[in-house]
Design an enzyme around this catalytic site. Structure first.
Site: not given
Ligand code: NAP
Length: 465
Positions: A389
């Site tokens: 994201d």
């Molecule tokens: P993300 O958008 O949640 O994407 C994580 C990606 O990691 C997924 O597309 C997944 O794809 C991949 N993944 C999962 N396990 C994996 C593995 N073992 N090896 C390789 N890839 C793996 O993560 P992000 O870009 O860090 O964004 C964070 C999101 O969480 C945002 O939407 C944010 O708003 C939200 N959020 C943030 C917080 C905060 O405070 N930081 C808290 C809660 C929510 P595959 O399944 O295809 O591998």
């Protein structure tokens, strides 16, 4: 001076030291360099506060206190050992316990004092009980949603905000009635029950993706209710600690709202139910370009500059130590390697900083979004490891996207983009990522830890051969 006065003086001095330690703790936690010291200062402050309170001469029997300490320890130890990815829901549980405690103390104080409760005291007590009760159920709901015990999707209905605000208004009206006449003891349970229901209703319309902001806001409510309890119990330490908790939670909520592009008014009124509704998106059958570890290593080995973008997937795979080895391997070849840190990458604020610090990546190589974004056009390879994201260009270009307006890392401006992830699953927001279909993007399918290991082997093979 008599002995009780000396004991009381000692307690107040220890409380003062605790308060100073809490303030220093927050200050030190604002930088990765001093964060460990910050945790120690907070822990020491709390230990001193508990010990000083145990010296209080008004305590006539330690039995219940001992039982509470044992119970708290039994619950606290497993809570302290949860996986880092589960910390947001763990934090929500801590707020729930704190808020429950505040409500129970408020209730006990009311029934001990009623009907002779001065107006100011009754007003503060009401605030304590209302905030404590809504934070208790709200935090439990938030923890349940994040742990996926409850459905993550927002549940909305027409007139929801009006119903919710009316509930809150009734609770406040009951509080006012009690301030005017504290003798209405039968009204008091209403002032607990209505906020308990409100806490549930407040969280129901909010989607999982916005839960961290909500947790931080609940943290703020818990702090404010504790500060109110400080007035009731005449404890200056509680007032200071509660105010620190309340204001830091509030500031964090504002920072997170900005990073996720949520208006803070929406957060306050619990109105971001719509956020995830269009999340499923329309999936077109488009093709992506995959590459092997060998091909990727050849490009990386020839690059001058590489920016690594870690995300939630790196945390799940626990790939940070492999990433450190990879960083070393590239740096040894004279390649400039930096890390781009998005404020909400992962699942909690500072998630990536903590993981990379654990793997001893030099702090000066970790760059915030504002610092690294202008660097992407000059970057040879943006290597995304388990982030999604926070790199989605739809946030800039697609007004219909649920993440439209969220500041993102401009990885699509790098000369080549590589994405390590296991498949084409979406990230937390549940939406497709346009980045994967760009001509300059290479998809490196695999588990983050395993794939980085493969890249390392290929790089070693190259330099060996
Ligand atoms: P993300 O958008 O949640 O994407 C994580 C990606 O990691 C997924 O597309 C997944 O794809 C991949 N993944 C999962 N396990 C994996 C593995 N073992 N090896 C390789 N890839 C793996 O993560 P992000 O870009 O860090 O964004 C964070 C999101 O969480 C945002 O939407 C944010 O708003 C939200 N959020 C943030 C917080 C905060 O405070 N930081 C808290 C809660 C929510 P595959 O399944 O295809 O591998």
């Amino acid at each position: 001076m008599n002995t009780p006065a000396i004991a009381n003086g000692t307690i107040q001095i220890v409380y003062l030291i605790s308060a100073a330690l809490f303030i220093l703790s927050l200050k030190w936690m604002s930088s990765p360099r001093s964060a460990r010291r910050g945790v120690w200062a907070g822990e020491l402050g709390m230990l001193l506060a508990i010990c000083a309170t145990l010296l209080y001469r008004g305590i006539v029997d330690y039995t219940w206190i001992a039982i509470a300490l044992v119970l708290g320890t039994i619950i606290g130890i497993p809570l302290g050992n949860v996986q880092m990815t589960a910390v947001p829901q763990r934090t929500a549980l801590s707020h729930a316990f704190g808020a429950l405690c505040v409500s129970l103390v408020g209730t006990a104080e009311y029934y001990l004092r009623a009907p002779h409760v001065p107006a100011f005291m009754m007003a503060v007590l009401s605030m304590e009980v209302i905030l404590g009760s809504l934070t208790f159920t709200g935090s439990l709901m938030a923890a349940g949603k994040l742990q996926e015990i409850l459905p993550q999707r927002p549940i909305t209905y027409k007139g929801q905000n009006i119903v919710n605000l009316s509930l809150l208004a009734i609770a406040v009206a009951v509080a006012v009635a009690l301030v005017i006449n504290p003798g209405h003891t039968r009204l008091f349970p209403l002032m607990i029950a209505i906020p308990l229901v409100f806490g549930v209703m407040m969280i129901v319309p909010i989607g999982g993706a916005d839960m961290p902001t909500v947790i931080s806001l609940l943290n703020s409510y818990a702090g404010l209710s504790a500060a109110a309890m400080g007035f009731v119990l005449d404890s200056k330490l509680l007032i200071v600690a509660g105010a620190l908790d309340g204001s830091s939670g509030f500031i964090l909520s504002v920072i997170m709202s900005k990073a996720m592009n949520r208006s803070f008014t929406n957060v306050l009124f619990g109105a971001f139910g719509q956020v995830q509704t269009s999340a499923a998106g329309i999936q077109e059958a488009r093709t992506v370009r995959g590459a092997t570890a060998e091909e990727a290593a050849a490009i990386l080995g020839a690059a001058n500059s590489v920016v690594i973008v870690p995300g939630y997937g790196m945390a799940v795979a626990q790939a940070q130590h492999k990433v450190r080895e990879f960083y070393d391997a590239l740096t040894r070849r004279g390649i400039d390697v930096r890390f781009a840190i998005h404020p909400v990458a992962g699942r909690m604020p500072g998630h990536m900083n903590v993981l990379l610090a654990e793997a001893d990546i030099p702090y000066d190589k970790l760059l915030d979004m504002d610092a690294i974004n202008p660097e992407f056009p000059q970057t040879d390879v943006a290597l995304i490891i388990g982030a999604n994201d926070v790199t989605n260009p739809a946030a800039r270009t697609d007004p219909g996207s649920p993440i439209y307006g969220m500041p993102i890392l401009d990885v699509d401006k790098a000369k080549t983009v590589m994405v390590i992830k296991r498949g084409m699953s979406p990230g937390f927001a549940g939406i497709d990522n346009q980045l994967y279909y760009l001509d300059k993007t290479l998809m490196l399918f695999g588990d983050a830890k395993a794939f980085v290991g493969d890249l390392l082997r290929e790089l070693a093979g190259e330099s060996g051969g």
